[in-house]
Design an enzyme around this catalytic site. Structure first.
Site, PDB file in Angstrom:
ATOM      1  N   GLU A 277       0.774  -1.065   0.237  1.00 50.48           N
ATOM      2  CA  GLU A 277      -0.079   0.634   0.334  1.00 50.48           C
ATOM      3  C   GLU A 277       1.117   1.365  -0.209  1.00 50.48           C
ATOM      4  O   GLU A 277       0.789   2.551  -0.273  1.00 50.48           O
ATOM      5  CB  GLU A 277      -0.904  -0.135   1.500  1.00 50.48           C
ATOM      6  CG  GLU A 277      -1.672  -1.005   1.257  1.00 50.48           C
ATOM      7  CD  GLU A 277      -1.659  -2.102   2.161  1.00 50.48           C
ATOM      8  OE1 GLU A 277       0.143  -2.426   2.132  1.00 50.48           O
ATOM      9  OE2 GLU A 277      -2.033  -2.930   2.835  1.00 50.48           O
TER      10      GLU A 277
ATOM     11  N   CYS B  70      -2.413  -4.340   7.969  1.00 50.56           N
ATOM     12  CA  CYS B  70      -1.983  -3.677   8.957  1.00 50.56           C
ATOM     13  C   CYS B  70      -2.237  -2.785   9.378  1.00 50.56           C
ATOM     14  O   CYS B  70      -2.545  -1.332   8.688  1.00 50.56           O
ATOM     15  CB  CYS B  70      -0.347  -3.786   8.355  1.00 50.56           C
ATOM     16  SG  CYS B  70      -0.012  -3.078   7.910  1.00 50.56           S
TER      17      CYS B  70
ATOM     18  N   SER C 129      17.348 -43.600  -8.293  1.00 50.10           N
ATOM     19  CA  SER C 129      16.475 -42.746  -8.530  1.00 50.10           C
ATOM     20  C   SER C 129      16.837 -41.478  -9.788  1.00 50.10           C
ATOM     21  O   SER C 129      15.765 -40.550  -9.825  1.00 50.10           O
ATOM     22  CB  SER C 129      15.461 -42.391  -7.366  1.00 50.10           C
ATOM     23  OG  SER C 129      17.235 -41.579  -6.494  1.00 50.10           O
TER      24      SER C 129
HETATM   25  C1  AOF Z   1       0.212  -4.874   4.749  1.00 48.07           C
HETATM   26  N1  AOF Z   1       0.557  -5.101   3.426  1.00 48.07           N
HETATM   27  O1  AOF Z   1       2.392  -5.207   2.166  1.00 48.07           O
HETATM   28  C2  AOF Z   1       2.317  -6.893   4.093  1.00 48.07           C
HETATM   29  C3  AOF Z   1       1.825  -7.145   5.419  1.00 48.07           C
HETATM   30  O2  AOF Z   1       6.814  -5.433  10.320  1.00 48.07           O
HETATM   31  P1  AOF Z   1       5.673  -4.920   8.955  1.00 48.07           P
HETATM   32  O3  AOF Z   1       5.265  -3.559   9.380  1.00 48.07           O
HETATM   33  O4  AOF Z   1       6.302  -5.621   7.639  1.00 48.07           O
HETATM   34  O5  AOF Z   1       4.820  -5.799   9.333  1.00 48.07           O
HETATM   35  C4  AOF Z   1       4.571  -7.650   8.977  1.00 48.07           C
HETATM   36  C5  AOF Z   1       2.848  -7.717   9.563  1.00 48.07           C
HETATM   37  O6  AOF Z   1       2.351  -6.761   8.603  1.00 48.07           O
HETATM   38  C6  AOF Z   1       2.713  -8.796   8.818  1.00 48.07           C
HETATM   39  O7  AOF Z   1       2.831  -9.781   9.336  1.00 48.07           O
HETATM   40  C7  AOF Z   1       1.420  -8.685   7.999  1.00 48.07           C
HETATM   41  O8  AOF Z   1       0.385  -9.350   9.298  1.00 48.07           O
HETATM   42  C8  AOF Z   1       1.620  -7.171   7.331  1.00 48.07           C
HETATM   43  N2  AOF Z   1       2.090  -7.637   6.384  1.00 48.07           N
HETATM   44  N3  AOF Z   1      -0.229  -5.743   5.627  1.00 48.07           N
HETATM   45  O9  AOF Z   1      -0.439  -4.063   5.284  1.00 48.07           O
HETATM   46  C9  AOF Z   1       1.539  -5.349   3.313  1.00 48.07           C
HETATM   47  N4  AOF Z   1       2.621  -7.071   3.717  1.00 48.07           N
HETATM   48 ZN    ZN Z   2       0.821  -2.729   5.932  1.00 53.75          ZN
END
Ligand code: AOF
Ligand code: ZN
Length: 365
Positions: free
Chosen positions: A46, A69, A164
């Site tokens: 995002e 998140c 194998s």
């Molecule tokens: C999102 N967008 O692209 C991803 C998400 O340690 P951080 O800040 O990278 O957060 C990791 C957590 O965020 C991960 O465990 C999952 O719940 C979420 N990942 N969320 O909105 C993203 N990669």
């Molecule tokens: Zn995020």
């Protein structure tokens, strides 16, 4: 949403143990920003898409394959739900919620509270499948386990003389290499090391080299084995039956030795998975037959990937794909759901998910 899923896939390997996430900002029918989560610790999908969209995000739609998140302890990047609200996005279309217990609906709730319209469940099955590893690991904190075997049509993984190479064709073997790169660790039993001497290194990498794990309760693995080649980490998972001399020699070769409490005279697989889950999200089990049965009969396999070559080896002394004791009655067999079948060169790849609640043979079997 298809585009978001496509973008998400670009994070294969490096995003681990984070999920694969893609984001598309659409304004008046035109894509004005795109992003994906490329590397764990790096910006979220995002954040990348909103940065590209800039002011055009105001009033726009945002397509995401995973719920955005929220903040939680230990988080590496700023919360996306807040960024979406701040950018003035009008509507968010998500495939699935984020099962991470630290998120688990709070991201969507945050959006709704701020007056952002939320549409849930678009291409949800596809999105869940894409992040099947993350969906398991983030809740269980043990690796998602895939059992991969390559066999003849009559279900043999080696001839009566234990050869194998090669049963499956070059296309399958290439696919196995790219499969290996998708998982955090690869495991074989010491019998496979003794018989085939595989290096288990990934040639066509899409990410960091997976950790190589040898199950070896007594310490029979030869010090000159190719699994000790320098390009990747190697762990020998063992019990107290391994002598200190062997352990020291293995450490000198650069291997790590994990002594896990024995389960009888075997390595305790649950203990191994718990320990491995602290380091990585996924494990590809590549055999042999005894190891396959140990994982299957303990209910520890989440997915199978069986390659079948158009070839019959025959032989009552040939090696069956799955060994151990097996079940007495077909009704006790381990059932699979959501089977997939695809052609890989001349071979067939069958994938499926064990019905873990189905009747299983006893653990001692
Ligand atoms: C999102 N967008 O692209 C991803 C998400 O340690 P951080 O800040 O990278 O957060 C990791 C957590 O965020 C991960 O465990 C999952 O719940 C979420 N990942 N969320 O909105 C993203 N990669
Ligand atoms: Zn995020």
């Amino acid at each position: 949403m298809k585009r978001a899923l496509e973008l998400a896939r670009r994070g294969w390997g490096w995003a681990r143990p984070n999920p694969l996430v893609g984001a598309v900002v659409v304004r008046d029918g035109t894509v004005v920003g795109e992003g994906y989560h490329a590397v764990c610790g790096g910006p979220h999908a995002e954040a990348v898409a909103l940065l590209e969209a800039g002011d055009r995000a105001r009033g726009a739609d945002l397509y995401l394959n995973l719920e955005p998140c929220v903040d939680f302890p230990g988080k590496k990047t700023p919360p996306c739900a807040d960024a979406i609200v701040a950018a003035g996005v009008k509507r968010v279309i998500v495939a699935t919620a984020d099962p991470n217990p630290c998120v688990d609906g709070r991201g969507l709730a945050r959006l709704r509270e701020a007056g952002v319209e939320v549409v849930e469940g678009v291409l949800a099955d596809e999105a869940r499948r894409l992040n099947e590893v993350f969906f398991h690991w983030v809740c269980a904190r043990t690796p998602f386990v895939v059992l991969k075997l390559a066999m003849s049509l009559d279900g043999k993984i080696a001839t009566r003389t234990h050869r194998s190479r090669w049963i499956t064709g070059p296309a399958s073997r290439r696919l196995v290499h790219s499969l290996r790169a998708r998982y955090g660790a690869i495991l074989v039993g010491v019998g496979t090391v003794l018989a085939d001497d595989p290096s288990l290194a990934v040639r066509e990498g899409e990410g960091p080299q997976p950790v190589r794990i040898v199950l070896d309760s007594e310490g029979r693995v030869p010090l000159g084995a190719k699994v000790f080649s320098p390009e990747a980490r190697t762990v020998v998972a063992t019990t107290d039956r391994m002598s200190v001399e062997v352990e020291n020699a293995l450490r000198e070769k650069g291997a790590e030795v994990w002594r896990l409490p024995g389960e009888g005279d075997r390595v305790d697989l649950r203990g191994l998975l718990r320990r491995l889950g602290e380091e990585t999200d996924s494990l590809l089990v590549e055999g042999g037959a005894e190891v396959a049965w140990s994982f299957l009969s303990a209910g520890l396999v989440h997915k199978i990937a069986f390659f079948y070559a158009p070839l019959i080896l025959g032989g009552r002394d040939a090696v069956p794909s799955v060994g151990g004791q097996g079940v007495n009655d077909p009704a006790q067999g381990i059932r699979f759901r959501d089977l997939g079948i695809e052609r890989v060169g001349e071979d067939f790849l069958v994938t499926g998910y064990p019905v873990l609640e189905s009747r299983r043979p006893t653990e001692s079997a």
